[in-house]
Design an enzyme around this catalytic site. Structure first.
Site, PDB file in Angstrom:
ATOM      1  N   HIS A  39       3.273 -11.953  55.427  1.00 53.83           N
ATOM      2  CA  HIS A  39       3.228 -12.798  54.227  1.00 53.83           C
ATOM      3  C   HIS A  39       4.239 -13.940  54.282  1.00 53.83           C
ATOM      4  O   HIS A  39       4.777 -14.355  53.260  1.00 53.83           O
ATOM      5  CB  HIS A  39       3.451 -11.950  52.980  1.00 53.83           C
ATOM      6  CG  HIS A  39       2.317 -11.024  52.678  1.00 53.83           C
ATOM      7  ND1 HIS A  39       2.031  -9.919  53.454  1.00 53.83           N
ATOM      8  CD2 HIS A  39       1.379 -11.046  51.686  1.00 53.83           C
ATOM      9  CE1 HIS A  39       0.979  -9.296  52.946  1.00 53.83           C
ATOM     10  NE2 HIS A  39       0.563  -9.952  51.890  1.00 53.83           N
ATOM     11  N   ASP A  85      -4.348 -14.700  47.305  1.00 47.89           N
ATOM     12  CA  ASP A  85      -3.274 -15.190  48.166  1.00 47.89           C
ATOM     13  C   ASP A  85      -3.150 -16.681  47.912  1.00 47.89           C
ATOM     14  O   ASP A  85      -4.122 -17.423  48.067  1.00 47.89           O
ATOM     15  CB  ASP A  85      -3.603 -14.939  49.641  1.00 47.89           C
ATOM     16  CG  ASP A  85      -3.658 -13.454  49.983  1.00 47.89           C
ATOM     17  OD1 ASP A  85      -3.143 -12.645  49.194  1.00 47.89           O
ATOM     18  OD2 ASP A  85      -4.228 -13.122  51.033  1.00 47.89           O
ATOM     19  N   HIS A 124       1.001 -13.173  47.964  1.00 43.47           N
ATOM     20  CA  HIS A 124      -0.088 -12.339  47.451  1.00 43.47           C
ATOM     21  C   HIS A 124       0.282 -11.868  46.047  1.00 43.47           C
ATOM     22  O   HIS A 124       1.382 -11.348  45.827  1.00 43.47           O
ATOM     23  CB  HIS A 124      -0.294 -11.127  48.369  1.00 43.47           C
ATOM     24  CG  HIS A 124      -1.168 -10.059  47.776  1.00 43.47           C
ATOM     25  ND1 HIS A 124      -2.498  -9.927  48.104  1.00 43.47           N
ATOM     26  CD2 HIS A 124      -0.894  -9.078  46.871  1.00 43.47           C
ATOM     27  CE1 HIS A 124      -3.011  -8.901  47.430  1.00 43.47           C
ATOM     28  NE2 HIS A 124      -2.052  -8.371  46.665  1.00 43.47           N
ATOM     29  N   ASP A 148       3.530 -16.995  55.123  1.00 48.88           N
ATOM     30  CA  ASP A 148       2.911 -18.291  54.844  1.00 48.88           C
ATOM     31  C   ASP A 148       2.115 -18.316  53.548  1.00 48.88           C
ATOM     32  O   ASP A 148       1.381 -19.265  53.278  1.00 48.88           O
ATOM     33  CB  ASP A 148       2.012 -18.712  56.010  1.00 48.88           C
ATOM     34  CG  ASP A 148       0.877 -17.718  56.271  1.00 48.88           C
ATOM     35  OD1 ASP A 148       0.859 -16.636  55.625  1.00 48.88           O
ATOM     36  OD2 ASP A 148       0.018 -18.017  57.117  1.00 48.88           O
ATOM     37  N   HIS A 149       2.243 -17.278  52.720  1.00 43.04           N
ATOM     38  CA  HIS A 149       1.553 -17.268  51.428  1.00 43.04           C
ATOM     39  C   HIS A 149       2.185 -16.212  50.528  1.00 43.04           C
ATOM     40  O   HIS A 149       2.993 -15.395  50.989  1.00 43.04           O
ATOM     41  CB  HIS A 149       0.058 -16.968  51.597  1.00 43.04           C
ATOM     42  CG  HIS A 149      -0.233 -15.560  52.048  1.00 43.04           C
ATOM     43  ND1 HIS A 149      -0.202 -15.175  53.374  1.00 43.04           N
ATOM     44  CD2 HIS A 149      -0.533 -14.439  51.342  1.00 43.04           C
ATOM     45  CE1 HIS A 149      -0.484 -13.900  53.478  1.00 43.04           C
ATOM     46  NE2 HIS A 149      -0.681 -13.413  52.259  1.00 43.04           N
ATOM     47  N   TYR A 186       8.061  -9.907  53.608  1.00 47.79           N
ATOM     48  CA  TYR A 186       7.141  -8.776  53.730  1.00 47.79           C
ATOM     49  C   TYR A 186       6.211  -9.063  54.906  1.00 47.79           C
ATOM     50  O   TYR A 186       5.706 -10.183  55.030  1.00 47.79           O
ATOM     51  CB  TYR A 186       6.336  -8.587  52.442  1.00 47.79           C
ATOM     52  CG  TYR A 186       5.462  -7.353  52.454  1.00 47.79           C
ATOM     53  CD1 TYR A 186       6.009  -6.109  52.169  1.00 47.79           C
ATOM     54  CD2 TYR A 186       4.107  -7.432  52.757  1.00 47.79           C
ATOM     55  CE1 TYR A 186       5.220  -4.957  52.174  1.00 47.79           C
ATOM     56  CE2 TYR A 186       3.314  -6.290  52.774  1.00 47.79           C
ATOM     57  CZ  TYR A 186       3.876  -5.057  52.485  1.00 47.79           C
ATOM     58  OH  TYR A 186       3.094  -3.924  52.508  1.00 47.79           O
ATOM     59  N   HIS A 241      -7.912  -7.006  46.916  1.00 44.73           N
ATOM     60  CA  HIS A 241      -8.889  -8.070  47.176  1.00 44.73           C
ATOM     61  C   HIS A 241     -10.320  -7.554  47.029  1.00 44.73           C
ATOM     62  O   HIS A 241     -11.228  -8.314  46.692  1.00 44.73           O
ATOM     63  CB  HIS A 241      -8.694  -8.640  48.583  1.00 44.73           C
ATOM     64  CG  HIS A 241      -7.483  -9.492  48.731  1.00 44.73           C
ATOM     65  ND1 HIS A 241      -7.445 -10.813  48.318  1.00 44.73           N
ATOM     66  CD2 HIS A 241      -6.255  -9.228  49.261  1.00 44.73           C
ATOM     67  CE1 HIS A 241      -6.248 -11.323  48.590  1.00 44.73           C
ATOM     68  NE2 HIS A 241      -5.506 -10.387  49.154  1.00 44.73           N
TER      69      HIS A 241
END
Length: 258
Positions: free
Chosen positions: A227, A196, A232, A229-230, A224, A189
């Site tokens: 993670h 994301d 990456h 809810d999204h 993982y 990032h």
């Protein structure tokens, strides 16, 4: 994901013109690209130059499974294969040669600031809401250029999911922002090479699974830690300016992505 108000305004203006003027406005696909980049020759294997590099940026999201498209200005088999996948995805003649049809489709997808039409600089800007591309380990110019590459990969991923919207929750973060949200010390990032994302019409597993064939060497999703809810996605394998190895690292165990 964004609605392109400038394009919609331009179309509305065109429709208000007399018939002949409408034809002039609509029938000039190259003019749309003038604010960013316009190709002036067909490209195929063996050719090289800045025009090839610009093409590679836009088809990098059409890499083979677990592969990448190197943005090196050299039109080799890897680039030709990506062009074929791009052509197939958009219903064009599939020959691996970037010519008028291929460029016309890119112009259709491309805004004058070089971003693809469904993603914007604003979406991939500083994740803590301050805006701007400074504060990371790279110059703001280099970070912004990385963000453009990320957006074109996201555009390809979006297409593969049926042209359903993808929403970016977090992308570029300054060092201070990354520390604030508890990001990894050398997070992608920081470089503009990560995003994301979530979808409201596709499951996170569908997003993570599809990302494997769209040039993303970093994928982390359900299963993982942190993670759930999204998803990456990043381009760590291509990032030569971070402190991490140029490897492919996927982990979304609940989706069979590893």
């Amino acid at each position: 994901m964004r609605v392109n108000m400038l394009k919609r305004t331009a179309v509305a203006f065109a429709l208000a013109l007399p018939g002949a003027a409408i034809a002039t406005v609509v029938a000039a696909p190259a003019a749309h690209a003038d604010g960013c980049y316009t190709w002036n020759r067909n490209l195929y294997q063996g050719r090289s130059g800045e025009d090839v590099r610009q093409l590679q940026i836009r088809v990098a999201g059409w890499a083979a499974y677990r592969d990448i498209v190197r943005v090196d200005g050299s039109y080799g088999p890897e680039t030709a294969a990506a062009v074929r996948r791009f052509q197939s995805a958009y219903g064009l003649s599939v020959d691996g040669v970037a010519g008028p049809q291929t460029f016309a489709k890119i112009y259709e997808l491309q805004d004058n600031d070089c971003t693809p039409k469904h993603f914007s600089y604003a979406e991939l800007d500083n994740g803590c809401g301050k805006g701007g591309w400074s504060g990371g380990p790279l110059s703001s110019t280099a970070t912004r250029e990385n963000a453009v590459r990320t957006m074109w990969k996201l555009e390809a991923l979006r297409r593969s999911l049926g042209d359903t919207p993808l929403y970016v929750n977090s992308a570029f973060r300054s060092i201070a922002c990354n520390q604030q949200v508890g990001g990894a010390s050398d997070s992608q990032h920081l470089y503009g090479t990560a995003a994301d994302v979530v979808s409201r019409s596709r499951t996170l597993c569908q997003v993570a699974q599809s990302a494997r064939s769209h040039g993303f060497s970093g994928i982390f999703g359900p299963g993982y830690p942190g993670h759930s809810d999204h998803v990456h996605v990043d381009s760590r394998r291509e990032n030569n300016r971070d402190r991490s190895a140029n490897t492919t690292t996927w982990s979304a165990p609940n989706c069979g992505v590893s």
